[in-house]
Design an enzyme around this catalytic site. Sequence first.
Site, short mmCIF file in Angstrom:
data_model
loop_
_atom_site.label_atom_id
_atom_site.label_comp_id
_atom_site.label_asym_id
_atom_site.label_seq_id
_atom_site.Cartn_x
_atom_site.Cartn_y
_atom_site.Cartn_z
N ASP A 138 0.85 -1.20 0.00
CA ASP A 138 0.00 0.00 0.00
C ASP A 138 0.89 1.25 0.00
OD1 ASP A 138 -2.17 1.69 -0.03
OD2 ASP A 138 -2.79 1.32 2.04
N HIS B 137 3.25 10.85 -0.51
CA HIS B 137 2.65 12.19 -0.42
C HIS B 137 3.76 13.23 -0.37
CE1 HIS B 137 -1.47 10.88 0.18
NE2 HIS B 137 -1.07 10.05 1.12
#
EC number: 3.5.2.3
Length: 418
Positions: A293, A297
């Site tokens: 996953d 960011h």
Amino acid sequence: MLGGAPQDVLIDGGTIAEVGGDLSAEGAQVVEAGGKVLLPGLVDLHTHLREPGREDSETVLTGTRAAASGGYTAVFAMANTFPVADTAGVVEQVWRLGQEHGYCDVQPIGAVTVGLEGKKLAELGAMHESAAGVTVFSDDGKCVDDAVIMRRALEYVKAFGGVVAQHAQEPRLTEGAQMNEGVVSAELGLGGWPAVAEESIIARDVLLADHVGSRVHICHLSTAGSVEIVRWAKSRGIQVTAEVTPHHLLLTDELVRTYNPVYKVNPPLRTERDVLALREALADGTIDIVATDHAPHPHEDKDCEWAAAAMGMVGLETALSVVQETMVDTGLLDWFGVADRMSFKPARIGQATGHGRPVSAGEPANLTLVDTEYRGRVDPAGFASRSRNTPYEGRELPGRVTHTWLRGKATLVDGKLT
């Protein structure tokens, strides 16, 4: 080598030509690997590469370089891009970018619904028939919460042997959620994300998969209760598979007491009881695979107050080390078990041709060499990923990938990208 005495591996072109003792070949380049473990190239069924649309956080190039650094030879790229990967055109764009860059194979995951809005099925058939050959579909980041839409998706993919990968999160139960619902959330005054929000969707979806006779895959399973539901479903012969992330195998919600947004993730970090249940389930096969996953960011989306911070962690470059720490060094898995959970099974679930194959003659030379005796502190400044939002900064972890080969071509040599 896995499960046996040291052996030589001879690679010719993109194929393993021979495996045995004291091999030699005129003019061959020799890699001394004494004391290291050779694994089949790792396969990640759950990666966010962000391109197109969020190239400020990751691109297919930087993401696949991070993958090669972590020992991966294939990754499945999630559909929550801008535009969403809900058409043949977008999935082909992502697939071709992976082909061009060459650090690992990129298999796009197609969206289940148009725009990830949960209202209308996307072009599942067209994405499957495209050059990308999509077989896995997911609205990850959002749950397909409409039971009718989920049933239709399961029925549709059954026709070509596809799988729907569900982000199990009942939205009505998680409005305003900031972390795991429990003692710590109550003490901190943060909105809680209850375990039942995950478990109720998983229960519904395994029943739907059973009814339809189709395949469902559970993304980033995170609770002890979810483990029991999947275990029950498998005992009934329901076609369900499940993944766990490295961070859910190691970290707990106690870390949220720091208010450091690096620990903010969806699903949230759970309790120590959940962590132990996840480890046992991965060991006994109830949970099929480890998936990162990997959710990059940019700095400004994480370096802010907790409530405003984006959810997600990078994971490609640290996954194998965390699995060694939590599963191998604890005696729950041997290295063959790691190969099974991080290469063989994810390749099988996603139908990744040429990946997840044994280290034997005639197989594609997709390989990863690991120095299992190494221990070092995680320094995100050295990451190949464009983003640095790792929860392991400064933490000492075992193991280091030294070499990665994609069809015989070295993508990582002595820990450095080629």
